[in-house]
Structures are given as structure tokens and as C-alpha cells.
Design a protein around this motif. Structure first.
Motif, mmCIF file in Angstrom:
data_model
loop_
_atom_site.group_PDB
_atom_site.id
_atom_site.type_symbol
_atom_site.label_atom_id
_atom_site.label_comp_id
_atom_site.label_asym_id
_atom_site.label_seq_id
_atom_site.Cartn_x
_atom_site.Cartn_y
_atom_site.Cartn_z
ATOM 1 N N VAL A 1 1.543 1.796 -3.528
ATOM 2 C CA VAL A 1 0.287 2.388 -4.273
ATOM 3 C C VAL A 1 0.294 3.838 -3.763
ATOM 4 O O VAL A 1 0.102 4.741 -4.924
ATOM 5 C CB VAL A 1 -0.875 1.520 -3.689
ATOM 6 N N ALA A 2 0.632 4.294 -2.929
ATOM 7 C CA ALA A 2 0.470 5.679 -2.382
ATOM 8 C C ALA A 2 1.600 6.448 -3.159
ATOM 9 O O ALA A 2 1.440 7.659 -3.479
ATOM 10 C CB ALA A 2 0.970 5.721 -0.770
ATOM 11 N N VAL B 1 2.755 3.485 -12.823
ATOM 12 C CA VAL B 1 1.690 2.453 -12.129
ATOM 13 C C VAL B 1 2.491 1.267 -12.171
ATOM 14 O O VAL B 1 2.315 0.427 -11.384
ATOM 15 C CB VAL B 1 0.454 2.514 -13.130
ATOM 16 N N TRP C 1 0.824 -1.256 0.003
ATOM 17 C CA TRP C 1 -0.031 -0.012 -0.135
ATOM 18 C C TRP C 1 1.036 1.448 -0.082
ATOM 19 O O TRP C 1 0.327 2.289 -0.521
ATOM 20 C CB TRP C 1 -0.869 -0.240 1.208
ATOM 21 N N ALA D 1 0.348 7.034 -6.581
ATOM 22 C CA ALA D 1 -0.739 8.310 -6.318
ATOM 23 C C ALA D 1 -0.024 9.412 -6.271
ATOM 24 O O ALA D 1 -0.419 10.711 -7.143
ATOM 25 C CB ALA D 1 -1.564 7.924 -5.031
ATOM 26 N N SER D 2 0.974 9.829 -5.319
ATOM 27 C CA SER D 2 1.759 10.783 -5.214
ATOM 28 C C SER D 2 2.243 11.038 -6.630
ATOM 29 O O SER D 2 2.361 12.422 -7.056
ATOM 30 C CB SER D 2 3.134 10.550 -4.116
ATOM 31 N N VAL E 1 1.242 10.289 -9.851
ATOM 32 C CA VAL E 1 0.217 10.832 -10.505
ATOM 33 C C VAL E 1 -0.395 12.361 -10.282
ATOM 34 O O VAL E 1 -0.717 13.100 -11.253
ATOM 35 C CB VAL E 1 -0.862 10.045 -10.441
ATOM 36 N N VAL E 2 -0.536 12.453 -9.035
ATOM 37 C CA VAL E 2 -1.060 13.830 -8.503
ATOM 38 C C VAL E 2 -0.039 14.877 -8.947
ATOM 39 O O VAL E 2 -0.503 15.884 -9.586
ATOM 40 C CB VAL E 2 -1.251 13.838 -6.883
#
Length: 289
Positions: free
Chosen positions: A95-96, A221, A92, A99-100, A102-103
Motif C-alpha cells: 500500500v505504501a 492501485v 501495508w 502511495a509512492s 500516486v504521489v
């Protein structure tokens, strides 16, 4: 490095001093982010938020000068270290990190087009200089000119990778101080859940299928597979009692040969379903003495 970690953990003031000084440099901003992660992992976000606020001051100054890296790295590291602390799951946390990244890419596309345009301008200048050389092929070099989406994807990928490396350094520091050998055991057992690997695989393939502009977004990803693959290699090497020269050879080969990158991702996906390390350990235990 252990001495630095010991100094940081003496108190909030020491952590703030190191993070501010490190973040204010060009070469060692990652140290400031790793300090933030260490404080978060050990003491929680209530304590590390003070470190983050102070470290953001030089990071914002650097962002105003054109380098947004320290800001996005600090925020990303804060996120992934909070996730790892609360879930104790590297899957996880990875995955975070995605996300970091992508943001970061989306925010730069939306609010940082000036920064991206400046990078594109510098790249175009370099390509034009190469094209002006006697052996330069202007048409081929022109085809290499990246788009804004590609640059944003590259910056997001760089952010995600840097965030994970800072988190790993912080976790190693934490193990060195409070749980010797804990990071090695934790990393060697890193393995993605089967359902998570399918979701990441579908997302990565979907992004890559959108065309060349999104291939780096797809690579972002795929980052959890890369680190899960690294963990698999380290775990197998430890089981087989292979010396560190084999790992050095592996990393050099991984950097030089692109097919190996794909093989590593495939192995990470397969490992998420059949647990390669577990099967190897079981076979070793079944061998007669």
C-alpha cells in the motif's frame, strides 16, 4: 549479490559508497535504492537517513539532467522499507508503494510538466515516424498519442513497481545474511486482508471508470493484487513441489497474455477471503498416508 550485501553491512561508509556510485549510473540506480532499503530494514531510518542524503546528491544531478527516476525511487524505497520494518506486513508495504506511485504522478503533474511534455514530444515524434512509413495508418497512430495524465500514471506505476522490486531485493539480502530462508517463507505467505482488498478494488475501479486517462492510475492501485497473486502462485508451487520451470512458464505467460493478468488479480482477491494456500495445505494434511 550476497557479497555486495555483506560489504554494505560492514558499516555506514561502505553503504554510502555503494549507494552513491550505483545511484549515479543509469542502469544500476535500482541497486542504490536496494542498498538504502537494506540499511533501513536492518538498522532503522536513523542510520539509513545518512545513506539517503548522500545518495540523493547524484540523484538530484540526474534529475537536473531530466531523469527524475532515481529521486522518486529513493524516496519511495525509504518509505516502503520504513513501513515494512515497523509493521512487518507486506500488505501495508505494498500500500505504501501505491502511495509512492500516486504521489510521484501528482508531483510530476504539478511541478514536472516540462519533463512530461518532453516525454510526450518524443512519443509524438516516434508516432509521426511510424505514420510516415508506407504501411503506416496516421489516424490510428494519432489515436495512440498519450495525454499528460496517462504519462504521469505510467511514471507513477513504474515508480511503484520499481520500489517494490528494490524492497524485495533488500529483504532477500537481509534473509541471506541474517535469516536464511526467511524471505521465501515470508513471500509465500503474503496475502492481503479482506477489508484491504475491498478498499483497493473499489479505488481501482473508481479510477478506471473515470476514462482512459486514469486507467494506468487504476493499475497502480491494483499493484498489491499483482504481487499477492505472484506470492499465491509461488506458495502453491512450493506446496505442490513443482520445479522452477513451471514458474518460468507462468511468468512468460503472464507477460504475453493480458487475460492472465486479470485472472491473477481475481485469484488474489479470492485468496484474501478464502485463503487458498491454507485450504490446500489442510486437504494435504487430511490425506491418508
Amino acid at each position: 549479490m550476497r557479497g555486495l550485501a555483506e560489504y554494505v553491512m560492514r558499516g555506514r561508509s561502505q553503504a554510502v559508497i555503494v549507494s552513491v556510485i550505483a545511484t549515479g549510473t543509469v542502469l544500476f540506480a535500482w541497486v542504490g535504492a536496494a542498498v538504502l532499503a537494506l540499511v533501513t530494514l536492518r538498522q532503522g531510518p536513523s542510520q539509513s537517513s545518512h545513506v539517503l542524503l548522500w545518495a540523493m546528491l547524484p540523484a538530484i544531478v540526474m534529475a537536473a539532467m531530466g531523469d527524475t527516476g532515481p529521486v522518486t525511487t529513493l524516496l519511495g524505497v525509504m518509505l516502503v522499507s520504513m513501513v515494512l520494518r515497523s509493521t512487518t506486513s507486506w500488505s501495508w508495504a505494498l500500500v505504501a508503494a501505491v502511495a509512492s506511485g500516486v504521489v510521484t504522478a501528482v508531483v510530476l503533474l504539478t511541478f514536472g510538466r516540462g519533463y512530461i511534455d518532453e516525454i510526450l514530444r518524443l512519443l509524438v515524434q516516434v508516432l509521426e515516424q511510424l505514420a510516415s512509413q508506407p504501411n503506416g495508418d496516421a489516424s490510428k497512430l494519432a489515436a495512440l498519442t498519450p495525454t499528460a495524465l496517462q504519462v504521469a500514471g505510467l511514471l507513477g506505476l513504474s515508480n511503484a513497481f520499481t520500489v517494490v522490486m528494490c524492497l524485495m531485493l533488500a529483504r532477500w539480502w537481509q534473509a541471506q545474511l541474517y535469516n536464511p530462508g526467511g524471505f521465501r517463507q515470508e513471500f509465500h505467505s503474503l496475502r492481503l486482508a479482506p477489508q484491504l482488498s475491498i478498499v483497493l478494488l473499489v479505488a481501482g475501479l473508481a479510477l478506471s471508470s473515470l476514462g482512459p486517462d486514469y486507467r494506468l492510475w487504476g493499475a497502480m492501485v491494483a499493484l498489491p493484487f499483482v504481487f499477492a497473486g505472484f506470492a499465491l502462485v509461488h506458495g502453491v508451487a512450493a506446496q505442490r513441489q513443482m520445479n522452477s520451470s513451471w514458474l518460468l512458464f507462468f511468468y512468460i505467460s503472464w507477460l504475453l497474455f493480458d487475460p492472465l493478468k486479470g485472472v491473477l488479480v481475481v485469484l488474489a482477491i479470492v485468496d484474501s477471503w478464502i485463503d487458498i494456500r491454507g485450504r490446500l495445505a489442510s486437504k494435504q494434511n487430511q490425506k491418508p498416508d
